[in-house]
Each structure stands twice: as structure tokens, then as C-alpha cells.
Design an enzyme around this catalytic site. Structure first.
Site, PDB file in Angstrom:
ATOM      1  CE  LYS A 192      -9.300 -73.768 -19.533  1.00  0.00           C
ATOM      2  NZ  LYS A 192      -8.231 -73.766 -20.547  1.00  0.00           N
TER       3      LYS A 192
HETATM    4  C1  LIG Z   1      -7.049 -74.528 -20.503  1.00  0.00           C
HETATM    5  C2  LIG Z   1      -6.262 -74.704 -21.734  1.00  0.00           C
HETATM    6  C3  LIG Z   1      -5.274 -75.703 -21.844  1.00  0.00           C
HETATM    7  C4  LIG Z   1      -4.894 -76.610 -20.695  1.00  0.00           C
HETATM    8  O1  LIG Z   1      -5.894 -77.548 -20.388  1.00  0.00           O
HETATM    9  P1  LIG Z   1      -5.895 -78.313 -18.971  1.00  0.00           P
HETATM   10  O2  LIG Z   1      -7.201 -79.010 -18.915  1.00  0.00           O
HETATM   11  O3  LIG Z   1      -5.766 -77.240 -17.927  1.00  0.00           O
HETATM   12  O4  LIG Z   1      -4.733 -79.250 -18.975  1.00  0.00           O
HETATM   13  C5  LIG Z   1      -4.614 -75.838 -23.064  1.00  0.00           C
HETATM   14  N1  LIG Z   1      -4.881 -75.021 -24.100  1.00  0.00           N
HETATM   15  C6  LIG Z   1      -5.815 -74.052 -24.026  1.00  0.00           C
HETATM   16  C7  LIG Z   1      -6.033 -73.174 -25.206  1.00  0.00           C
HETATM   17  C8  LIG Z   1      -6.539 -73.855 -22.849  1.00  0.00           C
HETATM   18  O5  LIG Z   1      -7.470 -72.878 -22.779  1.00  0.00           O
END
Ligand SMILES: *Cc1c(COP(=O)(O)O)cnc(C)c1O
Length: 485
Positions: free
Chosen positions: A119
Site C-alpha cells: 500500500k
Molecule cells: C491490501 C492488501 C492486499 C489486497 O489488495 P487489494 O488492492 O485490496 O486487492 C493484499 N495483500 C496485502 C499485504 C495487503 O495489505
């Protein structure tokens, strides 16, 4: 470049990037997308290959971001992007390095940023864009958000020290991993307020919704959000699909396997593919919470209630409905906003929609290239163990879901698995899999021992209102309630 809402049935004029940046959700309840996707040809990709190799990730990011942003002067935009992807913030100066496992899969490392989760790739850019745009307008914003783990710390690392930005981040007390708690609560910035709510994640999210439903309060404190439906986050994520492709391909197609929850990460892959990046398959991996896998297998999108949403060992993928999915369905339906409304407003009111009989769904694989699969706790443990034994590489449980689904997908040709978190964030599962505590980057040494900055709060919207008012006295006098923005 103008942006339109997925639910606009009136053909309204598109909006500029800067406006939708601060707006988030469109007023009609839809999500913003560019009017059309900029196209990138093979010759441009070759230029970018040189650019990435010689000038690094931020130079590539600037070339891609500028295709979507035409209302920020170029020199300013370059500064924003360069600050966001300054290699000193990442554990590897390549920002998104790509490595190869002995089983032939590639790993694109998206979790080298400040909070050790993918993120950061979007949030770092969003933080810089917010600070720039607020300063340009002479405005401030108060972010009120809810987190079950990764989003909160990523947002706080991106927004701390940003003038004009206050953050109130709600989390369920005692329910994040000790490492995640330490990451958030050790941040020492008076404009970042961590709130431990007496409840579960859904309670936190309900409090945020209640605050947002109070129009007067929302206007007085200029309350906004950084949630995953913000277009700028997707735009930032498009860049690493290009960066990974350039490191793996000599011109031919590559597939990506993506650990998915809210469909944000893989939506960026869809956009990169629509821009002309040679992507063969987009492999969508879910854990036991398989609402998205089910759609691509059957054509039925059936959202779940929180009681039906399992708590798994890849918790950032524990979702019951996927907030970014609407963007893909809009493209799938040939951008027919009226039909999209029928599905997302009318049909979803009863919990599901069904495209199994639609030509668009049947032709999906040829036009959009999605395949899907699920993984279980046992699969995650087995993959973490297998990859460790074969390569001495420790992968986190979310990445393990994508490795599992990539291996069982039957997809031919090179596959890049997107690594979405460092294993240190999910130490218990790593210990369960390989009997060893995962490596901890030096920058996180001793964070559990730092002073904790967190306020306990009952699950009560009035208590939350009072806390916000108390921490932001400069707005309580009414002087800031002038009309307009
Ligand atoms: C947020 C997240 C996801 C999922 O990603 P999306 O964009 O919501 O599909 C997968 N793995 C981790 C470690 C995350 O923080």
C-alpha cells in the site's frame, strides 16, 4: 485528461485530476476513471526500459503519471513523484526489484516501503499529491479512517509531517498484530491521532460512516478519506506493472499473479493492460474469502455479510465485497453506466448480481485476460515452506496465496507474483510454517519498545466527535465555516 464516474448516466462533462483527487467517491456514488486510457506502444516501452535502468523508478513513474495528470505544472509534478519514490525510503534502491525463484516464478517486491506493505506504493504518492494540492488551494483536510492493519500504518507514514493534513485512524483494540500496532502507535506527530476502539473492524468502519453522514460536522472539519477507491492510488499502482514487465520481458507477454482483496492492486494491472502493456493473464488470487474468485469462475458476484467473512492468516484479503470491482465491471460492460447501475445499485441491494449469461462475461478471458483461484491456510503454509526450502526466501502469507494460485493456474509463459507484504508483519504464520521468526529489517528494530501514542475510545460516535473537536480547536470557533472551499 478528464475523469468520469462509473455511474454517470447523464453524460456530465469530465472533471480534472486535481478535483477528483480530493473528492474520492463521485457525488452519484460511482468511481472515477479516465475518459479513455492513454496508449503506450512498443517503441515507448523500449525508451522506458532505458529510463528505468539508468534513471530509476521515479523517472519511469513520472512518465506514466503525466499521462493521467495535466492540471499540475510538469516541474511540480516531477518534484511530487521524485519525493514519493525517493530510494532512501525503500529497503532497496531499485524501489521495486524483481527476483526469480528456482521454480521459475518471478517475484516483484512491492513491500520495501516505509510500512512494509504494498500500500506504500500508492500512499507515498497520494501523501505528496494531497500536500501539494491543499497548499495550492490554501485548504486543510482531516482524514478519518478505519484500519484492520496495513492501510492505517501506510497512510500514517505517508501523511505524517504533511502540512494541512490531520489524521484520525480508528482500529479495533487488541486485534492488530503486535508488529502492526507498534508500527502505528510509535508514530509521534501531534496531527496523527491513533484511536483504539472497543469493538471489531466493522464497528470502526461504521463510526467512520456515521461521521461522514453528519454533513455539518464533515464540512466544519473538512473530513476526507484516503481509501482504496481513490483514483490516484490506482494510478500510482499502474507504474509497478510497467516496472516489473520491463525487468522480466524482452518484449513478449508476461502474466501477473495478484493477492487480491478490494480489487485495487489487480485493477491497476487491468489498466496497464488496457494501456497496451503486453500482459497475457491477470491471475486473481483470493484466500478462503473467495467472492472475486467466484465471480471469475461463475459470473455471479455475491457479496458476503461480516458474519460470513472468515478471519484468515492472510488478513488483508479478508473482504466481503471488493470496493474497486465496479471499475472493472464498467469496462467489461463497454462502459454502459445504466447497466452498471442496475447491477451495483439495484441487484446488489439484494446481495448479488449475475452476469453468467452475458456475452461480455463469456468473452472476458479473450478481451481482459482474467483467471482466478483460491488458496487455504494449509496451502499458504506449504508454499511458505516450499519456497523457503528451495530458495531460502521467506514470503508472507498474502504472497503465498498468489504463489499457490499461480502454480495451479495452468497459465503458460512467465508469471510475475506481486509480493504485497514483508513476512515480519505476519510472524506467527511464518513460525507456524517454517519454525523460524522472519527476518526484521533494521529500520523496525525495537519499535515495540517505543512510547505508544494511542487513545482508547468506546464504540460511540459522540465520543469520536468530541475527540476530533478537542484535538482540532482551531476549527471549533466557526471561523472556518465560510461557504465554499
Ligand atoms: C491490501 C492488501 C492486499 C489486497 O489488495 P487489494 O488492492 O485490496 O486487492 C493484499 N495483500 C496485502 C499485504 C495487503 O495489505
Amino acid at each position: 485528461m478528464r475523469y468520469i464516474s462509473t455511474r454517470d448516466t447523464e453524460g456530465r462533462a469530465g472533471k480534472g485530476f486535481s478535483d477528483i483527487l480530493l473528492e474520492g467517491l463521485a457525488a452519484d456514488g460511482g468511481l472515477y476513471l479516465p475518459e479513455s486510457y492513454p496508449q503506450v506502444d512498443a517503441a515507448t516501452l523500449e525508451t522506458w526500459r532505458e529510463l528505468l535502468a539508468h534513471q530509476g523508478y521515479s523517472a519511469l513513474a513520472f512518465e506514466i503519471v503525466r499521462l493521467f495528470v495535466d492540471d499540475i505544472p510538469e516541474a511540480d509534478l516531477r518534484g511530487i513523484v521524485t519525493r514519493a519514490y525517493d530510494p532512501v525510503k525503500f529497503l532497496d534502491p531499485a524501489v521495486v526489484p524483481v527476483t526469480r525463484l528456482s521454480d521459475g516464478l518471478w517475484l516483484a517486491h512491492l513491500s520495501n516501503g516505509p510500512s512494509a506493505a504494498f500500500k506504500d506504493m500508492a500512499m507515498q504518492l497520494l501523501g505528496e499529491l494531497f500536500a501539494y494540492e491543499l497548499a495550492r488551494r490554501g485548504e486543510t483536510i482531516t482524514i478519518v479512517g478505519a484500519t484492520s492493519g496495513d492501510t492505517g500504518s501506510s497512510a500514517e507514514y505517508a501523511l505524517k509531517d504533511k502540512p494541512g493534513v490531520h489524521v484520525f485512524m480508528l482500529s479495533p483494540r487488541g486485534r492488530m498484530t503486535p508488529f502492526q500496532q507498534a508500527q502505528m502507535f510509535s508514530i509521534d506527530d501531534e496531527r496523527i491521532v491513533n484511536i483504539a476502539v472497543d469493538g471489531v473492524f466493522d464497528d470502526c468502519q461504521d463510526l467512520v460512516k456515521e461521521i461522514n453522514a453528519d454533513a455539518a460536522f464533515k464540512a466544519r472539519y473538512r473530513i476526507g478519506a484516503v481509501n482504496s477507491i481513490n483514483w490516484a492510488r490506482l494510478m500510482a499502482q499502474v507504474v509497478y506493472y510497467f516496472a516489473a514487465w520491463l525487468q522480466v520481458s524482452d518484449g513478449g507477454p508476461v502474466s501477473f499473479s495478484v493477492p487480491s482483496g478490494n480489487f485495487g492492486n489487480i485493477a491497476a494491472g487491468h489498466i496497464a493492460r488496457q494501456m497496451g502493456l503486453p500482459i497475457h493473464r491477470l491471475i486473481l488470487a483470493t484466500n478462503e474469502n473467495n467472492v472475486l474468485e467466484e465471480f471469475f469462475r461463475t459470473g455471479v458476484y455475491r457479496v458476503r455479510g461480516s458474519a460470513e467473512t472468515l478471519a484468515t492468516s492472510s488478513p488483508s484479503m479478508d473482504i466481503s465485497k471488493a470496493s474497486n470491482f465496479e471499475r472493472f465491471v464498467f469496462d467489461l460492460l463497454g462502459r454502459d453506466a445504466a447497466r452498471l447501475r442496475e447491477l451495483f445499485v439495484d441487484d446488489l441491494a439484494d446481495g448479488e448480481f449475475d452476469l453468467s449469461g452475458a456475452d461480455e462475461f463469456r468473452g472476458q478471458l479473450d478481451r481482459f485476460g482474467f483467471v482466478s483461484g483460491t488458496s487455504t491456510h494449509q496451502d499458504r503454509l506449504a508454499q511458505i515452506r516450499r519456497v523457503y526450502e528451495a530458495d531460502k526466501v521467506t514470503i508472507d502469507p498474502h504472497t503465498a496465496d498468489a504463489v499457490q494460485v499461480a502454480q495451479t493456474s495452468g497459465v503458460q509463459g512467465p508469471i510475475v507474483v506481486l509480493e504485497t507484504a514483508l513476512p515480519v508483519k505476519f510472524a506467527d504464520t511464518i513460525v507456524e510454517a517454517i519454525g523460524m521468526v522472519p527476518p526484521r529489517p533494521a529500520r523496525f528494530d525495537g519499535i515495540e519498545d517505543l512510547p505508544r501514542h494511542v487513545v482508547d475510545l468506546p464504540c460511540d460516535v459522540d465520543a469520536l466527535r468530541s475527540l476530533i473537536a478537542e484535538r482540532m480547536p482551531e476549527f471549533s470557533g466557526g471561523a472556518s465555516e465560510e461557504p465554499g472551499r
